[in-house]
Write a protein that holds these residues in place. Structure first.
Motif, PDB file in Angstrom:
ATOM      1  N   ASN A 192       2.115  -5.748  -3.019  1.00 31.96           N
ATOM      2  CA  ASN A 192       3.501  -5.702  -2.574  1.00 31.96           C
ATOM      3  C   ASN A 192       3.858  -7.076  -2.026  1.00 31.96           C
ATOM      4  O   ASN A 192       3.191  -7.572  -1.116  1.00 31.96           O
ATOM      5  CB  ASN A 192       3.713  -4.630  -1.503  1.00 31.96           C
ATOM      6  CG  ASN A 192       5.193  -4.423  -1.241  1.00 31.96           C
ATOM      7  OD1 ASN A 192       5.885  -5.317  -0.774  1.00 31.96           O
ATOM      8  ND2 ASN A 192       5.697  -3.236  -1.551  1.00 31.96           N
ATOM      9  N   ARG A 193       4.872  -7.689  -2.602  1.00 36.31           N
ATOM     10  CA  ARG A 193       5.212  -9.072  -2.243  1.00 36.31           C
ATOM     11  C   ARG A 193       6.026  -9.167  -0.954  1.00 36.31           C
ATOM     12  O   ARG A 193       6.291 -10.251  -0.463  1.00 36.31           O
ATOM     13  CB  ARG A 193       5.963  -9.748  -3.393  1.00 36.31           C
ATOM     14  CG  ARG A 193       5.087  -9.934  -4.618  1.00 36.31           C
ATOM     15  CD  ARG A 193       5.766 -10.731  -5.706  1.00 36.31           C
ATOM     16  NE  ARG A 193       4.927 -10.807  -6.900  1.00 36.31           N
ATOM     17  CZ  ARG A 193       3.903 -11.632  -7.044  1.00 36.31           C
ATOM     18  NH1 ARG A 193       3.577 -12.469  -6.079  1.00 36.31           N
ATOM     19  NH2 ARG A 193       3.196 -11.626  -8.161  1.00 36.31           N
ATOM     20  N   THR A 194       6.442  -8.041  -0.430  1.00 34.72           N
ATOM     21  CA  THR A 194       7.249  -8.049   0.794  1.00 34.72           C
ATOM     22  C   THR A 194       6.456  -7.626   2.018  1.00 34.72           C
ATOM     23  O   THR A 194       6.679  -8.122   3.118  1.00 34.72           O
ATOM     24  CB  THR A 194       8.457  -7.094   0.642  1.00 34.72           C
ATOM     25  OG1 THR A 194       9.053  -7.313  -0.634  1.00 34.72           O
ATOM     26  CG2 THR A 194       9.486  -7.331   1.727  1.00 34.72           C
ATOM     27  N   TYR A 195       5.533  -6.687   1.815  1.00 34.69           N
ATOM     28  CA  TYR A 195       4.838  -6.093   2.956  1.00 34.69           C
ATOM     29  C   TYR A 195       3.323  -6.236   2.821  1.00 34.69           C
ATOM     30  O   TYR A 195       2.747  -5.816   1.825  1.00 34.69           O
ATOM     31  CB  TYR A 195       5.183  -4.602   3.064  1.00 34.69           C
ATOM     32  CG  TYR A 195       6.658  -4.349   3.233  1.00 34.69           C
ATOM     33  CD1 TYR A 195       7.288  -4.583   4.459  1.00 34.69           C
ATOM     34  CD2 TYR A 195       7.433  -3.879   2.174  1.00 34.69           C
ATOM     35  CE1 TYR A 195       8.640  -4.356   4.612  1.00 34.69           C
ATOM     36  CE2 TYR A 195       8.789  -3.645   2.331  1.00 34.69           C
ATOM     37  CZ  TYR A 195       9.394  -3.888   3.552  1.00 34.69           C
ATOM     38  OH  TYR A 195      10.728  -3.657   3.710  1.00 34.69           O
ATOM     39  N   ALA A 196       2.691  -6.807   3.856  1.00 35.65           N
ATOM     40  CA  ALA A 196       1.228  -6.864   3.899  1.00 35.65           C
ATOM     41  C   ALA A 196       0.703  -5.464   4.212  1.00 35.65           C
ATOM     42  O   ALA A 196       1.295  -4.732   5.000  1.00 35.65           O
ATOM     43  CB  ALA A 196       0.777  -7.855   4.960  1.00 35.65           C
ATOM     44  N   GLN A 197      -0.427  -5.100   3.600  1.00 34.35           N
ATOM     45  CA  GLN A 197      -0.916  -3.721   3.676  1.00 34.35           C
ATOM     46  C   GLN A 197      -2.338  -3.643   4.219  1.00 34.35           C
ATOM     47  O   GLN A 197      -3.232  -4.340   3.752  1.00 34.35           O
ATOM     48  CB  GLN A 197      -0.940  -3.116   2.268  1.00 34.35           C
ATOM     49  CG  GLN A 197       0.364  -3.266   1.492  1.00 34.35           C
ATOM     50  CD  GLN A 197       0.169  -2.859   0.044  1.00 34.35           C
ATOM     51  OE1 GLN A 197       0.062  -1.669  -0.255  1.00 34.35           O
ATOM     52  NE2 GLN A 197       0.095  -3.820  -0.859  1.00 34.35           N
ATOM     53  N   TRP A 198      -2.529  -2.748   5.176  1.00 36.94           N
ATOM     54  CA  TRP A 198      -3.880  -2.482   5.672  1.00 36.94           C
ATOM     55  C   TRP A 198      -4.732  -1.833   4.582  1.00 36.94           C
ATOM     56  O   TRP A 198      -4.222  -1.042   3.782  1.00 36.94           O
ATOM     57  CB  TRP A 198      -3.852  -1.498   6.833  1.00 36.94           C
ATOM     58  CG  TRP A 198      -3.379  -1.990   8.164  1.00 36.94           C
ATOM     59  CD1 TRP A 198      -2.333  -1.486   8.890  1.00 36.94           C
ATOM     60  CD2 TRP A 198      -3.947  -3.030   8.980  1.00 36.94           C
ATOM     61  NE1 TRP A 198      -2.208  -2.161  10.088  1.00 36.94           N
ATOM     62  CE2 TRP A 198      -3.194  -3.108  10.166  1.00 36.94           C
ATOM     63  CE3 TRP A 198      -5.024  -3.916   8.809  1.00 36.94           C
ATOM     64  CZ2 TRP A 198      -3.469  -4.023  11.180  1.00 36.94           C
ATOM     65  CZ3 TRP A 198      -5.302  -4.833   9.817  1.00 36.94           C
ATOM     66  CH2 TRP A 198      -4.537  -4.881  10.984  1.00 36.94           C
ATOM     67  N   THR A 199      -6.036  -2.130   4.586  1.00 39.62           N
ATOM     68  CA  THR A 199      -7.010  -1.328   3.832  1.00 39.62           C
ATOM     69  C   THR A 199      -7.833  -0.548   4.863  1.00 39.62           C
ATOM     70  O   THR A 199      -7.648  -0.705   6.070  1.00 39.62           O
ATOM     71  CB  THR A 199      -7.962  -2.205   2.990  1.00 39.62           C
ATOM     72  OG1 THR A 199      -8.911  -2.839   3.866  1.00 39.62           O
ATOM     73  CG2 THR A 199      -7.210  -3.250   2.179  1.00 39.62           C
ATOM     74  N   ILE A 200      -8.767   0.255   4.392  1.00 39.71           N
ATOM     75  CA  ILE A 200      -9.591   1.080   5.284  1.00 39.71           C
ATOM     76  C   ILE A 200     -10.829   0.326   5.781  1.00 39.71           C
ATOM     77  O   ILE A 200     -11.570   0.814   6.623  1.00 39.71           O
ATOM     78  CB  ILE A 200      -9.989   2.385   4.553  1.00 39.71           C
ATOM     79  CG1 ILE A 200     -10.398   3.473   5.553  1.00 39.71           C
ATOM     80  CG2 ILE A 200     -11.072   2.128   3.501  1.00 39.71           C
ATOM     81  CD1 ILE A 200     -10.550   4.853   4.932  1.00 39.71           C
ATOM     82  N   THR A 201     -11.049  -0.891   5.284  1.00 33.75           N
ATOM     83  CA  THR A 201     -12.321  -1.596   5.464  1.00 33.75           C
ATOM     84  C   THR A 201     -12.294  -2.597   6.627  1.00 33.75           C
ATOM     85  O   THR A 201     -11.423  -3.463   6.675  1.00 33.75           O
ATOM     86  CB  THR A 201     -12.695  -2.309   4.144  1.00 33.75           C
ATOM     87  OG1 THR A 201     -12.829  -1.298   3.135  1.00 33.75           O
ATOM     88  CG2 THR A 201     -13.982  -3.087   4.263  1.00 33.75           C
ATOM     89  N   ALA A 202     -13.274  -2.467   7.530  1.00 33.27           N
ATOM     90  CA  ALA A 202     -13.352  -3.330   8.715  1.00 33.27           C
ATOM     91  C   ALA A 202     -14.533  -4.294   8.598  1.00 33.27           C
ATOM     92  O   ALA A 202     -15.425  -4.114   7.774  1.00 33.27           O
ATOM     93  CB  ALA A 202     -13.503  -2.462   9.966  1.00 33.27           C
TER      94      ALA A 202
END
Length: 258
Positions: A192-202
């Motif tokens: 998504n070029r507008t919104y940065a997205q969390w993943t589940i990985t730490a």
């Protein structure tokens, strides 16, 4: 139109078998599905289960595409998934917006693997997948969690492109540069070029960081308590859930039944 299982869908569409499952790849595949009256897309088919990601509109209201800090509550284990603000919002708030008919389609208490790389690591995508499925976690964060709702893995994004060799040979933290930008990012439907997205990985060597997909297509880690990033709920459907109609386009998404 006879109904199709997840496995039949993978065969009929000719999805490539890539690291752990049959994955939709490319800039805009026909993987739209209607779930709970809302737009989702199918990441792929894993052990016969369709894995879906929310594709509705961004909104501060409700639980879809929610902009949120990873963890606003627990200072002792800030990047532990099971204790995070994100996991709670998804598995309480968001889960309760799903109707009983659709809740029964979801694989309950699915095992989500929580291994991850080191802070500032920008591993190759094959290595990232290896980390995700490893037991490398920080402290007692837990190597897996059982939840109805999760988030995408970094590898889900990394293998949603149909780009060439550069996608295997260039670390994920620099995918927004050079050939990778053209081959791996511009051909990736999960970007998504507008919104940065969390993943589940730490991160496995620090309790402060979680990996995210940036708007220009790289994957890096971000502190849990700074800017809220956006989340898109992800679920695995039971293997007896079938596609009952539609053709997977945005205007005629697949429909589901049991």
């Amino acid at each position: 139109n006879p109904s199709m299982s997840g496995s039949q869908l993978a065969t009929n569409v000719g999805l490539p078998n890539v690291v752990g499952g049959y994955r939709y790849q490319g800039a805009n595949p026909n993987n739209y599905v209607s779930f709970n009256g809302e737009a989702y897309r199918i990441i792929g088919v894993f052990n016969g289960q369709m894995k879906i990601i929310y594709w509705g509109s961004f909104s501060q209201e409700g639980y879809c595409y929610l902009k949120i800090k990873w963890n606003e509550q627990d200072a002792s284990r800030p990047n532990a998934w099971f204790n995070s603000t994100v996991a709670k919002e998804l598995n309480k708030g968001y889960w309760n917006t799903i109707s009983p008919t659709y809740k029964t389609m979801v694989e309950n208490h699915k095992v989500w693997r929580l291994g991850g790389p080191e802070h500032m690591a920008g591993p190759l995508r094959a290595k990232m997948y290896e980390y995700e499925n490893s037991e490398k976690v920080y402290g007692d964060n837990g190597i897996f969690s059982r939840n109805n709702v999760g988030l995408m893995y970094p590898s889900d994004y990394a293998y949603a492109t149909n780009g060439g060799n550069v996608c295997d040979s260039l670390g994920l933290s620099v995918w927004n540069t050079g050939n990778a930008k053209t081959q791996c990012v511009n051909t990736n439907w999960l970007l998504n070029r507008t919104y940065a997205q969390w993943t589940i990985t730490a991160t496995n060597d620090s309790k402060w960081y979680v990996f995210f997909v940036g708007t220009s297509g790289y994957i890096q880690d971000q502190a849990v308590d700074v800017n809220g990033l956006w989340v898109r709920p992800v679920m695995y459907l039971k293997s007896n859930v079938v596609i009952t109609g539609g053709n997977g386009t945005a205007s005629n998404p697949y429909t589901l039944g049991m």
